[in-house]
Design an enzyme around this catalytic site. Structure first.
Site, short mmCIF file in Angstrom:
data_model
loop_
_atom_site.label_atom_id
_atom_site.label_comp_id
_atom_site.label_asym_id
_atom_site.label_seq_id
_atom_site.Cartn_x
_atom_site.Cartn_y
_atom_site.Cartn_z
N TYR A 245 0.91 -1.17 0.02
CA TYR A 245 0.03 -0.02 -0.11
C TYR A 245 0.99 1.21 -0.01
O TYR A 245 2.15 1.38 0.11
CB TYR A 245 -1.10 -0.01 1.30
CG TYR A 245 -0.37 0.28 2.53
CD1 TYR A 245 -0.31 1.69 3.08
CD2 TYR A 245 0.39 -0.81 3.22
CE1 TYR A 245 0.37 1.89 4.42
CE2 TYR A 245 0.84 -0.40 4.61
CZ TYR A 245 0.99 0.90 5.06
OH TYR A 245 1.48 1.02 6.18
N CYS A 246 0.24 2.32 -0.19
CA CYS A 246 0.98 3.75 -0.12
C CYS A 246 0.10 4.62 0.20
O CYS A 246 -0.56 4.54 1.39
CB CYS A 246 1.55 3.82 -1.41
SG CYS A 246 0.43 4.05 -3.03
N GLY A 247 -0.23 5.85 -0.56
CA GLY A 247 -1.03 6.75 0.00
C GLY A 247 -2.34 6.58 -1.07
O GLY A 247 -3.55 6.72 -0.54
N LEU A 274 -3.62 4.69 2.19
CA LEU A 274 -3.89 5.75 3.39
C LEU A 274 -4.85 6.64 2.95
O LEU A 274 -5.27 7.49 4.04
CB LEU A 274 -2.41 6.24 3.70
CG LEU A 274 -1.41 5.48 4.42
CD1 LEU A 274 -0.13 6.10 4.56
CD2 LEU A 274 -2.12 4.53 5.35
#
Length: 292
Positions: A245-247, A274
């Site tokens: 995952y990331c943003g 996120l």
């Protein structure tokens, strides 16, 4: 495994062949000036200013996203994706190459999406920057878009490519196996940098593998040995399911592509990342450095 990357020279040599479709997945994402500063726009204007000859702009902000979701770039339904990809000419294509004009993250996102729908594609290694540095020509404006047959596309979502917030919660609760991997920079991960998202930090228990560390100075993916070192041998060689995952599910796609280049299986991408997780104050987040 068929080659997932293609060089600018190799792509240039194939452009005149029938059935080659090139998609520019560029998106404009402004640098955050303060926490919660999330500004994203289509890359269409930049595509008009210059693109690989014959390339079509694939809009990840609207046409290839579920715009009813509470976060950007949400995975569209197979039906919506099929309609958008049909308009781009995917149904007539025998070879698909995707690229972007920045760091390869947007191209990776489109590649992962296509892959999850059973559509094979390759990524232009180094993107438009590598194309320019090779001295290859650019097209500009709408007039460069050549006519292309547009037969309909039928897509079926393949299991295992995406996970939901509930899936991530199940990992945290110990009800599901999985290693969480955050693809954001160290500063965003540990909370020391300004973030585009509602809260600073990361999902508890995550490892940090910044996606930018997977590229060389020219924006190309590192060779396999260096790529394995950047990701960590234990991560690459483990049989534990990985959730990246990331943003907004973009940098994570580049990490997913890197893992795939190394033959890693059982990798899923948390679509909301996120942008969804940090927006819910009931969901846990933490700051500080991660274990290696």
């Amino acid at each position: 495994m068929p080659a997932l990357l293609i060089s600018p020279t190799a792509l240039h040599q194939t452009l005149s062949q029938p059935g080659v479709l090139v998609l520019d997945a560029s998106v404009e994402l402004a640098a955050a000036q303060f926490d919660g500063d999330y500004r994203v726009t289509s890359g269409h204007a930049a595509w008009l200013a210059g693109h690989v000859p014959g390339a079509r702009h694939a809009d990840l902000t609207c046409d290839l996203a579920d715009t009813t979701a509470p976060y950007s770039f949400a995975l569209p339904t197979p039906e919506a994706a099929a309609a958008a990809l049909s308009r781009l000419g995917v149904g007539a294509a025998r070879h698909i190459v995707v690229y972007d004009r920045y760091d390869g993250f947007w191209a990776a996102r489109l590649w992962w999406m296509l892959r999850s729908f059973g559509v094979a594609a390759r990524v232009l290694d180094g993107g438009l920057r590598a194309w320019r540095e090779a001295g290859l020509p650019l097209d500009r404006g709408e007039h460069a878009q050549l006519p292309l047959a547009r037969p309909p596309v039928s897509l079926v979502a393949k299991p295992g490519y995406w996970v939901s917030r509930e899936d991530v919660q199940s990992v945290l609760d110990g009800q599901r196996q999985g290693t969480l991997v955050c693809a954001l920079s160290a500063g965003l991960f540990d909370g020391s940098a300004v973030t585009r998202y509602a809260r600073r930090g990361h999902i508890p228990g995550s490892l940090n593998r910044p996606a930018r560390a997977l590229f060389d100075d020219q924006g190309r993916y590192l060779p396999p040995e260096a790529l394995s070192t950047a990701l960590g041998a234990s991560l690459v060689e483990s049989e534990q399911p990985l959730i990246v995952y990331c943003g907004g599910g973009i940098s994570a796609a580049a990490t997913a592509l890197a893992l795939t280049l190394l033959g890693r299986q059982n990798v899923s991408l948390y679509d909301g990342s996120l942008q969804e997780w940090a927006a819910d104050p009931a969901l846990p987040m933490t700051t500080g450095a991660a274990p290696t």
